[in-house]
Design an enzyme around this catalytic site. Structure first.
Site, PDB file in Angstrom:
ATOM      1  N   CYS A  80       8.185   5.598 -15.383  1.00 22.68           N
ATOM      2  CA  CYS A  80       9.317   4.623 -15.635  1.00 22.68           C
ATOM      3  C   CYS A  80       8.889   3.508 -14.400  1.00 22.68           C
ATOM      4  O   CYS A  80       9.671   3.339 -13.541  1.00 22.68           O
ATOM      5  CB  CYS A  80      10.596   5.184 -15.560  1.00 22.68           C
ATOM      6  SG  CYS A  80      10.981   6.257 -16.822  1.00 22.68           S
ATOM      7  N   ARG A  98      -5.293   3.847  -9.194  1.00 21.91           N
ATOM      8  CA  ARG A  98      -6.207   2.677  -9.053  1.00 21.91           C
ATOM      9  C   ARG A  98      -6.053   1.514  -9.847  1.00 21.91           C
ATOM     10  O   ARG A  98      -6.127   0.507  -9.537  1.00 21.91           O
ATOM     11  CB  ARG A  98      -7.901   3.145  -9.035  1.00 21.91           C
ATOM     12  CG  ARG A  98      -8.068   4.112  -7.849  1.00 21.91           C
ATOM     13  CD  ARG A  98      -9.553   4.251  -7.886  1.00 21.91           C
ATOM     14  NE  ARG A  98      -9.958   3.339  -7.030  1.00 21.91           N
ATOM     15  CZ  ARG A  98     -10.871   2.571  -7.525  1.00 21.91           C
ATOM     16  NH1 ARG A  98     -11.189   2.577  -8.946  1.00 21.91           N
ATOM     17  NH2 ARG A  98     -11.553   1.390  -6.850  1.00 21.91           N
ATOM     18  N   TYR A 143      -5.336  -1.381  -7.278  1.00 21.90           N
ATOM     19  CA  TYR A 143      -6.252  -2.207  -7.005  1.00 21.90           C
ATOM     20  C   TYR A 143      -6.582  -3.005  -8.072  1.00 21.90           C
ATOM     21  O   TYR A 143      -7.856  -3.672  -7.988  1.00 21.90           O
ATOM     22  CB  TYR A 143      -7.291  -1.276  -6.512  1.00 21.90           C
ATOM     23  CG  TYR A 143      -7.317  -0.369  -5.095  1.00 21.90           C
ATOM     24  CD1 TYR A 143      -7.199  -1.046  -4.029  1.00 21.90           C
ATOM     25  CD2 TYR A 143      -7.457   1.074  -5.420  1.00 21.90           C
ATOM     26  CE1 TYR A 143      -6.951  -0.347  -2.800  1.00 21.90           C
ATOM     27  CE2 TYR A 143      -7.190   1.685  -4.264  1.00 21.90           C
ATOM     28  CZ  TYR A 143      -7.011   1.097  -3.115  1.00 21.90           C
ATOM     29  OH  TYR A 143      -6.988   1.886  -2.035  1.00 21.90           O
ATOM     30  N   GLU A 176     -21.139   6.830   6.208  1.00 24.24           N
ATOM     31  CA  GLU A 176     -19.871   7.612   5.451  1.00 24.24           C
ATOM     32  C   GLU A 176     -19.645   7.224   4.321  1.00 24.24           C
ATOM     33  O   GLU A 176     -18.387   6.893   3.814  1.00 24.24           O
ATOM     34  CB  GLU A 176     -19.104   7.483   6.614  1.00 24.24           C
ATOM     35  CG  GLU A 176     -18.627   6.206   7.296  1.00 24.24           C
ATOM     36  CD  GLU A 176     -17.779   6.146   8.513  1.00 24.24           C
ATOM     37  OE1 GLU A 176     -17.967   6.938   9.203  1.00 24.24           O
ATOM     38  OE2 GLU A 176     -17.178   5.134   8.521  1.00 24.24           O
TER      39      GLU A 176
HETATM   40  C1  LIG Z   1     -12.570   5.445   3.386  1.00 26.12           C
HETATM   41  C2  LIG Z   1     -13.632   5.381   4.414  1.00 26.12           C
HETATM   42  C3  LIG Z   1     -15.083   5.471   4.073  1.00 26.12           C
HETATM   43  C4  LIG Z   1     -15.427   5.543   2.504  1.00 26.12           C
HETATM   44  O1  LIG Z   1     -15.358   4.352   1.924  1.00 26.12           O
HETATM   45  P1  LIG Z   1     -16.124   4.092   0.535  1.00 26.12           P
HETATM   46  O2  LIG Z   1     -15.844   2.911   0.233  1.00 26.12           O
HETATM   47  O3  LIG Z   1     -15.171   5.152  -0.343  1.00 26.12           O
HETATM   48  O4  LIG Z   1     -17.394   4.809   0.406  1.00 26.12           O
HETATM   49  C5  LIG Z   1     -15.832   5.291   5.122  1.00 26.12           C
HETATM   50  N1  LIG Z   1     -15.569   5.429   6.415  1.00 26.12           N
HETATM   51  C6  LIG Z   1     -14.315   5.047   6.764  1.00 26.12           C
HETATM   52  C7  LIG Z   1     -13.921   5.031   8.255  1.00 26.12           C
HETATM   53  C8  LIG Z   1     -13.168   5.090   5.797  1.00 26.12           C
HETATM   54  O5  LIG Z   1     -11.911   5.082   6.244  1.00 26.12           O
END
Ligand SMILES: *Cc1c(COP(=O)(O)O)cnc(C)c1O
Length: 418
Positions: free
Chosen positions: A337, A307, A311, A268
Site C-alpha cells: 500500500c 531498487r 534508486y 571491494e
Molecule cells: C557498498 C560498498 C562497496 C560495494 O559497492 P558496489 O558498488 O556494490 O561494488 C564497496 N566498498 C564499500 C566501503 C561499500 O560501502
C-alpha cells in the site's frame, strides 16, 4: 537464464518454474556459476604481484554466498560489526575481513578490533580516539578524493558533499593525529560509489590516493574500493574491467617500484560480483486495465525489491511462463500500500494472471534490502550450483513476524469486566 527449446532454463538446465513450484513464490535464485565467472574476470583483469578482492557482503549476505567467496579465495568487506560476525561464521580468517564503517561508534569499532579484523577509519574524530584507545592496532584510512562517480548523488559516495571518507585536504590533520597517537597506518582506501563508467575518472581518483599513499612508509595495502558497474539493460555501459584492470595494474606496479615494496592491491566489489547472478521470480496476481494504463500486479513489492523505487533502478523483466507469444506493454506494480512501481511500459509476452515474471540483476542490493513492511514475509532464497538447487533461506512465517514482539498484556480484558 536462457531460452532452450521454448522454455527458460538457468545454468545446469534447471527450470525456474520448477523451482517456483518447489520453493514457492516470490523467490530469489542465485547462480553460483555467474558469481564464479565475475570473480575470475576481475582477478584475471589485474596483473599485480599481490591482489585481494574483498567481496562487499552488504550486496548479498547469505552465508552460503559468503562461503562461496571464501572458497574462491576472496576476502570480505564489511560495514557493520554484524557483517564482521557473519564473515567469521562463514569461516573467513579475521585478517581477510576489512571493517569499513561510516558514522559508527568507537564501541562498535572496538568490537571489530576484538574479532581481529582490519579496521578502516573514515573520520578524523574517531581516528584520534581510536589512536588513543588502540595505539598498537594498525589502521587503514578512508580518503574522500572528491570525484563524482556518475550523476546519481544517492549512489555516488566520493564527491565533496558526501558523508564518506576523510577529505584529502585534511591530510595534515591526519598526519598530526598519527604522529601524536603513534598509530600505524597499514592501508589507504577510497570508494567512490556504484557508477564508474569511465576508467579515466577512476584513474584520476587512484592518482590522488597514490599521492597520499606515498606519505605513509608502513603500508601493506592500497584499497581502491569499488564502483564497478554492470549492465542492467541492453545499451547500458558496463565498466570495462579488462581495460581498467590493465591500466590500474600498470599504474600500481609503477607505484610499488617507486615505493620500494610490493604492496597489496585491493578492491571491494559488491554489485559486479553478484548482480547478474540473481533472479527474482514473482507471480502475476492481477491484470488491471484502468483508463490510462494496463497494470500487472504481482505478489511482491518494495518490501522484497526496493531498487526500482529507491534508486529508480531499471530491472529487465521476462514472462517466464510464456517464452513465446504476442508482445504487450505493462506497468508492473507491487501489492504494497504505497506506490511501488517496478517498471513502466515494459514489453513482455502477453501476461495472464498466474504467470511468473522474472526480474533480472536481482543479486545485489535486492534481498539484502528487503523488509517486512505491510507484515509480509521475506521470500526464500535458493542457490543453483553445478546443476542442483539448494534452499539457502526459508521463507518467513508468522512466527518470524511475531519474534521479538512482546505482548505486554496491558490491554487484556480483565475478569471483573466479564
Ligand atoms: C557498498 C560498498 C562497496 C560495494 O559497492 P558496489 O558498488 O556494490 O561494488 C564497496 N566498498 C564499500 C566501503 C561499500 O560501502
Amino acid at each position: 537464464m536462457v531460452l532452450d527449446n521454448d522454455r527458460y532454463v538457468l545454468s545446469g538446465g534447471i527450470d525456474p518454474l520448477e523451482l517456483v513450484e518447489q520453493f514457492g513464490c516470490p523467490l530469489y535464485v542465485y547462480d553460483s556459476a555467474i558469481i564464479k565467472r565475475q570473480y575470475k574476470r576481475m582477478s584475471d583483469a589485474m596483473n599485480v604481484k599481490r591482489l585481494r578482492l574483498n567481496y562487499a557482503c552488504k550486496a548479498l549476505s547469505n552465508i552460503n554466498i559468503l562461503k562461496l567467496f571464501r572458497s574462491m579465495g576472496a576476502g570480505l568487506d564489511t560495514v557493520s560489526v554484524q557483517e564482521v560476525s557473519l564473515g567469521i561464521r562463514a569461516g573467513f580468517d579475521p585478517q581477510d575481513i576489512i571493517f569499513t564503517p561510516n558514522c559508527v561508534s568507537l564501541e562498535e569499532i572496538a568490537e571489530a578490533v576484538e574479532y581481529g579484523v582490519k579496521i578502516n577509519i573514515d573520520n578524523t574524530s574517531i581516528l584520534e580516539q581510536f589512536g588513543q584507545a588502540f595505539p598498537d592496532v594498525p589502521v587503514c584510512i578512508r580518503i574522500n578524493p572528491h570525484i563524482m562517480a556518475g550523476a546519481n548523488v544517492k549512489t555516488s559516495v566520493g564527491h565533496i558533499d558526501s558523508k564518506f571518507g576523510i577529505s584529502f585536504h585534511q591530510m595534515p590533520l591526519v598526519h598530526r593525529i598519527v604522529e601524536a597517537t603513534g598509530l600505524k597506518v597499514e592501508g589507504v582506501h577510497m570508494h567512490t560509489g556504484s557508477d564508474i563508467l569511465d576508467p579515466e575518472v577512476f584513474l584520476s581518483g587512484a592518482e590522488i590516493l597514490l599521492n597520499i599513499a606515498r606519505e605513509f612508509p608502513d603500508l601493506d595495502y592500497v584499497d581502491f574500493g569499488s564502483g564497478f558497474k554492470v549492465a542492467y539493460k541492453i545499451g547500458d555501459v558496463e565498466t570495462n574491467i579488462e581495460e581498467l584492470g590493465a591500466r590500474i595494474s600498470e599504474r600500481f606496479n609503477r607505484f610499488c617500484t617507486e615505493y620500494g615494496r610490493d604492496l597489496m592491491l585491493m578492491f571491494e566489489p559488491g554489485k559486479f560480483m553478484v548482480s547478474e547472478a540473481g533472479y527474482f521470480f514473482a507471480q502475476v496476481n492481477v491484470i488491471k486495465q484502468t483508463t490510462s494504463t494496463v497494470f500487472a500486479g504481482i505478489d511482491s513489492g518494495l518490501n522484497h525489491f526496493i531498487r526500482p523505487m529507491f534508486y529508480n533502478a531499471y530491472h529487465k523483466m521476462t514472462n517466464v511462463s510464456r517464452p513465446k507469444g504476442k508482445a504487450r506493454f505493462y506497468t508492473v506494480v507491487g501489492y504494497i500500500c504505497e506506490t511501488d512501481t517496478f517498471g513502466i511500459n515494459r514489453q513482455m509476452t502477453e501476461l495472464q494472471e498466474g504467470d511468473i515474471i522474472c526480474m533480472h540483476n536481482a543479486g545485489a542490493y535486492c534481498f539484502s534490502m528487503a523488509s517486512n513492511y505491510n507484515s509480509r514475509y521475506r521470500p526464500a532464497e535458493v542457490m543453483v550450483h553445478e546443476g542442483k538447487a539448494y534452499l539457502i533461506r526459508e521463507r518467513e512465517n508468522m512466527e518470524d513476524l511475531m519474534r521479538r514482539q512482546v505482548d505486554a498484556g496491558i490491554f487484556e480484558p480483565t475478569s471483573t469486566e466479564a
